[in-house]
Design an enzyme around this catalytic site. Structure first.
Site, PDB file in Angstrom:
ATOM      1  N   ASN B 386       1.023  -1.097   0.115  1.00 54.72           N
ATOM      2  CA  ASN B 386      -0.020  -0.057  -0.055  1.00 54.72           C
ATOM      3  C   ASN B 386       0.952   1.268  -0.014  1.00 54.72           C
ATOM      4  OD1 ASN B 386      -1.799   2.026   0.477  1.00 54.72           O
ATOM      5  ND2 ASN B 386      -2.941   0.999   1.781  1.00 54.72           N
ATOM      6  N   ASP B 387       1.420   1.536   1.186  1.00 53.69           N
ATOM      7  CA  ASP B 387       2.245   2.961   1.275  1.00 53.69           C
ATOM      8  C   ASP B 387       3.648   3.120   0.293  1.00 53.69           C
ATOM      9  OD1 ASP B 387       0.572   3.731   3.192  1.00 53.69           O
ATOM     10  OD2 ASP B 387       1.558   2.749   4.716  1.00 53.69           O
TER      11      ASP B 387
END
Lengths: 101, 461
Positions: B386-387
């Site tokens: 995600n990040d």
């Protein structure tokens, strides 16, 4: 101040070794590729178990009636050995996985 | 005799150095580990048989503890699942810290019993106690967090304040003890404070920051071993400890750089709550893709990149990734894996998982190579990351992760994100990637989705 002078005079060789080892360590490992980050960490983690040598010296130099030292020392040896043997074995397992390609 | 002992110590230190050097290159790593192990064995033998000035040797219990410890270590190392590697490494690391803690306490007790000691050895031992204790409980908390026994949501209120107060009290107590030196009472107090500090300093660090914390704890254990080496005037402990300290420090720096954050920022407990992002994504909608369409895009791609993240480890999806890769390679689709340095929970986590699934490591691209390859990529499949793929890091100065080097997957033609639901990543930062026109979402368990993709591909071949 007194303390610093005492350390400098009594432990000069070992302080030299300390400085050299810091540079050496950085030099040796600074270019490690991502793929080896975990094995390097667990391998070096096993090396940090070198502290069992201290524990062995502690137990050997204690009298056989000195129960506190013996107890602490033996516990230290036990935990340290798990760290050393387990760490090297786990690292070996990981590296075998990388090698079979 | 002394000359012989010194010679063997010298050899075993050299073995450590050679071993560590070989550990840092893929071709030689395996032998490096064995060489370092050999150095350790030699060191232990010398410690066992070198003549001592005093003491009763107590061989029986030493050998007993060594055999028992080796047995436990071997069994655990053979049995542990590869996916449990991050917590295993933390646990082993904690044991090393505990070992330093125990011998420091014993030596301090001996100092006070004999009544004659120098200030310098006392200071060194006290430091070894302090750092060993922090490494011990810190590693245990890291173990708890990684194994899921300690939830990420268990946070201390005002943790930074507590940590600073603890640290200052520790320093003050240590200085006072060095002045007074009268009893052991304050030593126990220092030990307890250090143990507590180990807990509080790791507890508030977010899950995705674990690679940094594990590296720091690794370095701390090394330093405590080195300090213990100074106590015993033992060169092999000193060198071994310092080499580990440096390697831990280097990994810490690399991990922080990979997140474009300072160490202090990581230690302060991750992303501050007050930062406001310029992106408001509340009203935007995402585009979903079904298995059939996704497999058709896959089938007619030339270059496909998988981006694994912690979600892949959780879903245990690495093996099915490999099966999909094999299938695609048969269809003459190029498959690569783009590995961000901080993907997962420890340095190199994704590499270990994929190696376990037999993925060839020449297919694993690091950040730089991946970002080059992504220019010519037709489809990127994000598996639980995600990040590390959040484009805010590139173009949104208001975002907390602005400036962090990411995998620029939007350079490619299509992106499919495998995701359970629409919750944001650990950092709680919205990810505009999900709403981008190139992106389609495939909701559900990553392993199941990949499995369905594989089945669907088989039918359309």
């Amino acid at each position: 101040m007194h303390l610093i002078i005492e350390i400098l005079t009594d432990h000069l060789t070992i302080l030299f070794a300390l400085i050299m080892a810091i540079f050496l360590g950085f030099e040796l490992i600074s270019k490690v590729p991502t793929v080896l980050h975990t094995p390097l960490m667990s391998g070096s983690n096993a090396i940090s178990g070198v502290v069992i040598i201290g524990a062995i010296i502690l137990v050997r130099s204690s009298g056989s009636e000195d129960y506190i030292s013996l107890f602490l020392g033996i516990l230290a040896i036990l935990l340290g050995t798990i760290n050393v043997v387990g760490g090297h074995a786990v690292t070996n397992r990981m590296l075998q996985m990388f090698r079979k390609k | 005799m002394t000359a012989l002992i010194n010679l063997v110590y010298l050899i075993s230190v050299s073995l450590f150095i050679v071993g560590l050097q070989r550990l840092s290159s893929p071709k030689t790593a395996s032998s490096g580990n064995l060489i370092a192990g050999l150095g350790m064995g030699l060191g232990v033998l010398i410690a066992l048989f070198a003549p001592m000035e005093s003491g009763d040797d107590n061989y029986l219990i030493i050998i007993g503890a060594l055999v028992l410890g080796s047995g436990i270590g071997l069994v655990v190392a053979v049995k542990v699942l590869m996916t449990k590697m991050p917590e295993m490494v933390s646990l082993f690391n904690g044991l090393g810290g505990a070992c330093a803690l125990l011998i420091s306490i014993a030596e301090l007790l001996n100092f006070h019993d004999s009544g004659t000691f120098g200030l310098a050895p006392y200071l060194t031992t006290l430091l070894a106690l302090l750092i060993g204790s922090i490494a011990f409980t810190g590693s245990l908390v890291a173990y708890g967090k990684l194994s899921g026994n300690i939830k990420d949501s268990w946070k201390l209120p005002m943790a930074n304040m507590i940590n600073i107060i603890l640290l200052l009290t520790l320093i003050a107590a240590s200085i006072y003890q060095l002045q007074a030196l009268d009893t052991m009472d304050l030593v126990y107090f220092i030990m307890i404070l250090s143990l507590v500090y180990g807990i509080t300093f790791v507890l508030n660090v977010g899950g995705a920051d674990m690679p940094v914390i594990i590296s720091i704890l690794n370095a701390l254990t090394g330093v405590s071993a080195a300090l213990a080496g100074i106590i015993y005037d033992n060169m092999i402990m000193l060198m071994g400890g310092i080499l580990v300290g440096s390697s831990g420090a280097i990994l810490t720096i690399l991990m922080c750089q990979a997140m474009n954050r300072s160490l202090l920022n990581v230690l302060a407990g991750g992303f501050g709550g007050g930062v406001s992002s310029a992106v408001q994504v509340g009203d935007q909608t995402v585009k979903e893709v079904n298995i059939m369409d996704a497999s058709i895009i896959l089938r007619y791609s030339t270059n496909v990149v998988f981006v694994p993240g912690y979600g892949m480890a959780v879903a245990q999806a690495q093996k099915i990734c490999k099966e999909l890769e094999d299938m695609l390679e048969e269809l003459e689709v190029n498959v690569r894996y783009a590995i961000h340095p901080v993907a997962g929970r420890m340095p190199g986590h994704m590499n270990v998982l994929l190696a376990e699934a037999d993925v060839d490591y020449s297919k694993l691209l690091d950040l730089e190579d991946a970002n080059k390859f992504l220019n010519d990529t037709d489809l990127t499949i994000v598996v639980g990351a995600n990040d590390v793929v959040n484009p805010s890091a590139l173009d949104d100065p208001g975002s907390p992760i602005y400036g962090m080097p990411i995998l620029e997957i939007l350079k490619g033609k299509h992106v499919i994100v495998l995701k359970r639901g629409m919750s944001s990543g650990y950092s709680g930062i919205e990810n505009p990637l999900f709403f981008h026109e190139k992106t389609s979402m495939l909701f559900g368990d990553a392993k199941k989705s990949l499995n369905s993709l594989l089945d669907e591909l088989k039918t359309i071949v």
